[in-house]
Write a protein that holds these residues in place. Structure first.
Motif, PDB file in Angstrom:
ATOM      1  N   TYR A  41       0.817  -1.215   0.000  1.00  9.29           N
ATOM      2  CA  TYR A  41       0.000   0.000   0.000  1.00  9.29           C
ATOM      3  C   TYR A  41       0.852   1.266   0.000  1.00  9.29           C
ATOM      4  N   GLN A  99      -8.084   4.513   4.632  1.00  8.64           N
ATOM      5  CA  GLN A  99      -7.745   3.464   5.594  1.00  8.64           C
ATOM      6  C   GLN A  99      -7.529   2.131   4.874  1.00  8.64           C
ATOM      7  N   LYS A 100      -6.442   1.482   5.219  1.00  8.05           N
ATOM      8  CA  LYS A 100      -6.096   0.180   4.664  1.00  8.05           C
ATOM      9  C   LYS A 100      -5.862  -0.800   5.811  1.00  8.05           C
ATOM     10  N   THR A 101      -5.999  -2.074   5.491  1.00 12.45           N
ATOM     11  CA  THR A 101      -5.751  -3.126   6.480  1.00 12.45           C
ATOM     12  C   THR A 101      -4.483  -3.870   6.092  1.00 12.45           C
ATOM     13  N   ASP A 123      -5.469   6.705  12.595  1.00 12.18           N
ATOM     14  CA  ASP A 123      -6.607   6.746  11.680  1.00 12.18           C
ATOM     15  C   ASP A 123      -6.757   8.101  10.987  1.00 12.18           C
ATOM     16  N   THR A 155      -5.864  -1.681  10.942  1.00 10.21           N
ATOM     17  CA  THR A 155      -6.448  -0.816   9.922  1.00 10.21           C
ATOM     18  C   THR A 155      -6.140   0.627  10.268  1.00 10.21           C
ATOM     19  N   GLN A 157      -4.877   4.786   8.287  1.00 10.72           N
ATOM     20  CA  GLN A 157      -4.523   5.559   7.097  1.00 10.72           C
ATOM     21  C   GLN A 157      -3.088   6.059   7.160  1.00 10.72           C
ATOM     22  N   GLY A 185      -0.463  -5.678   2.865  1.00 12.58           N
ATOM     23  CA  GLY A 185      -1.728  -6.256   3.309  1.00 12.58           C
ATOM     24  C   GLY A 185      -2.311  -7.121   2.224  1.00 12.58           C
ATOM     25  N   GLU A 188      -7.148  -6.509  -2.162  1.00 19.36           N
ATOM     26  CA  GLU A 188      -8.613  -6.516  -2.254  1.00 19.36           C
ATOM     27  C   GLU A 188      -9.034  -6.966  -3.646  1.00 19.36           C
TER      28      GLU A 188
END
Length: 219
Positions: A41, A99-101, A123, A155, A157, A185, A188
């Motif tokens: 990411y 926001q990413k996990t 966050d 999670t 940002q 991560g 998706e």
């Protein structure tokens, strides 16, 4: 000599048969799964730093996906700071945009002079950071690659790398320098939110929607 003659004859016969029959023989295709389905990411993020040695060794070099250790010094893609005999904390902050996990970090350092560092997440831009990984044993890292796997995914940002322990050796410059900071991560699957169409289907139970429903038991 006889064996070689036979092999040549067999090859000629096979070639002639292929020409006469109009058949083209193609080796069977192989499909190999990716080693993992992680995505970095940081590559699509923006980076800021607390300090940098030169204009060309800035924050952007830490998340550009380039690790070129063998390049000439001025051409190396890395973030480098000024010296500090007091080992003042140096920070690299990555804004992921949204926001990413993620649960995995890889840091490609220039040298093994790093003794203490931590990774924190937040966050919002002005929110409170929480530590997700801390190394504070005061011992030099043993490899220029730090591969860090979290026990649980987080999670956020914003991701901040803080280095507050770095010696002179190896080398003669008491500073922080790294080629890449990866924030990894699980990728998706964007197709599950898409609409699919096809020019035909065998039955109503095998229509185009089954190709993007995220279920590998349908088709």
């Amino acid at each position: 000599m006889k064996l070689k003659t036979v092999k040549r004859m067999n090859a000629c016969v096979l070639s002639a048969a292929m020409v006469l029959s109009g058949v083209t023989i193609i080796p069977p295709a192989t499909v190999s799964a990716a080693a993992n389905n992680e995505i970095n990411y940081a590559l699509s993020g923006t980076a800021t730093v607390s300090d940098q040695e030169t204009n060309y060794w800035g924050a952007d070099k830490a998340i550009d996906g380039i690790v070129n250790r063998d390049a000439a010094k001025a051409d190396q893609s890395r973030w480098a700071t000024n010296q500090s005999t007091s080992q003042a904390a140096r920070t690299l902050t990555v804004n992921l945009g949204t926001q990413k996990t993620f649960d995995h970090f890889v840091i490609e350092w220039e040298r093994t002079n790093i003794t203490n560092f931590k990774i924190s997440v937040c966050d919002t831009e002005d929110g409170e950071y929480r530590d997700v990984y801390v190394k504070n044993d005061g011992e030099n890292i043993t490899s220029v690659t730090s591969d860090i796997q979290l026990d649980e995914a987080v999670t956020a940002q914003y991701v901040k790398l803080t280095v507050n322990g770095y010696t002179v050796n190896p080398g003669s410059w008491q500073s922080v320098s790294l080629y890449e900071f990866e924030i990894l991560g699980e990728a998706e699957n964007l197709s599950t939110a898409a609409t699919a169409t096809a020019d035909g289907s065998e039955t109503t139970g095998t229509d185009a929607s089954k190709a993007v429903d995220g279920d590998d038991t349908t088709r």
